[in-house]
Scaffold this motif. Structure first.
Motif, short mmCIF file in Angstrom:
data_model
loop_
_atom_site.label_atom_id
_atom_site.label_comp_id
_atom_site.label_asym_id
_atom_site.label_seq_id
_atom_site.Cartn_x
_atom_site.Cartn_y
_atom_site.Cartn_z
N LEU A 258 0.66 9.21 -6.23
CA LEU A 258 1.06 10.59 -5.89
C LEU A 258 2.19 11.19 -6.73
O LEU A 258 2.18 12.28 -6.83
N TRP B 270 0.84 -1.14 -0.14
CA TRP B 270 0.05 0.11 -0.01
C TRP B 270 0.74 1.24 -0.08
O TRP B 270 0.30 2.18 -0.34
N VAL B 271 1.94 1.16 0.66
CA VAL B 271 2.94 2.40 0.56
C VAL B 271 3.22 2.59 -0.83
O VAL B 271 3.53 3.76 -1.53
N ALA C 184 0.68 3.79 -2.88
CA ALA C 184 0.23 5.44 -2.79
C ALA C 184 1.46 6.18 -3.45
O ALA C 184 1.07 7.31 -4.08
#
Length: 100
Positions: A63, A55-56, A59
């Motif tokens: 972004l 999930w990091v 993300a």
């Protein structure tokens, strides 16, 4: 490319803008590096498997396009914060002696 505020003020070499070609090349380089990192985040998210690291990486991949565009489009302004002393008028060189 930004225009000078006051054309009567001389341009110093320390505050002169870079060439248009060099500016575009630097922006493209920053953008390509950011998009390469984004691609690595996507590949890493698939390769890592389930967990918080996935999930990091997702993300980061989501972004990074915004960050890449913001980083690729800053207005480059140079200011050495030194004031020129003396007359602000432009001086001309005397005429040269001509040979016959």
């Amino acid at each position: 490319m930004a225009r000078r505020e006051d054309p009567s003020v001389p341009v110093r070499i320390t505050t002169a803008a870079t060439s248009h070609h060099a500016d575009i090349a630097a922006r493209q380089k920053r953008y390509v590096i950011s998009m390469t990192i984004r691609t690595l985040c996507f590949v890493g998210a698939v390769a890592v498997g389930p967990g918080w690291l996935r999930w990091v990486l997702v993300a980061g991949a989501v972004l990074l396009p915004y960050v890449a565009v913001v980083m690729a489009n800053p207005e480059s302004r140079k200011d050495d914060s030194f004031e020129l002393r003396g007359s602000q008028t432009t001086r001309e060189l005397p005429p040269s002696a001509t040979r016959r």
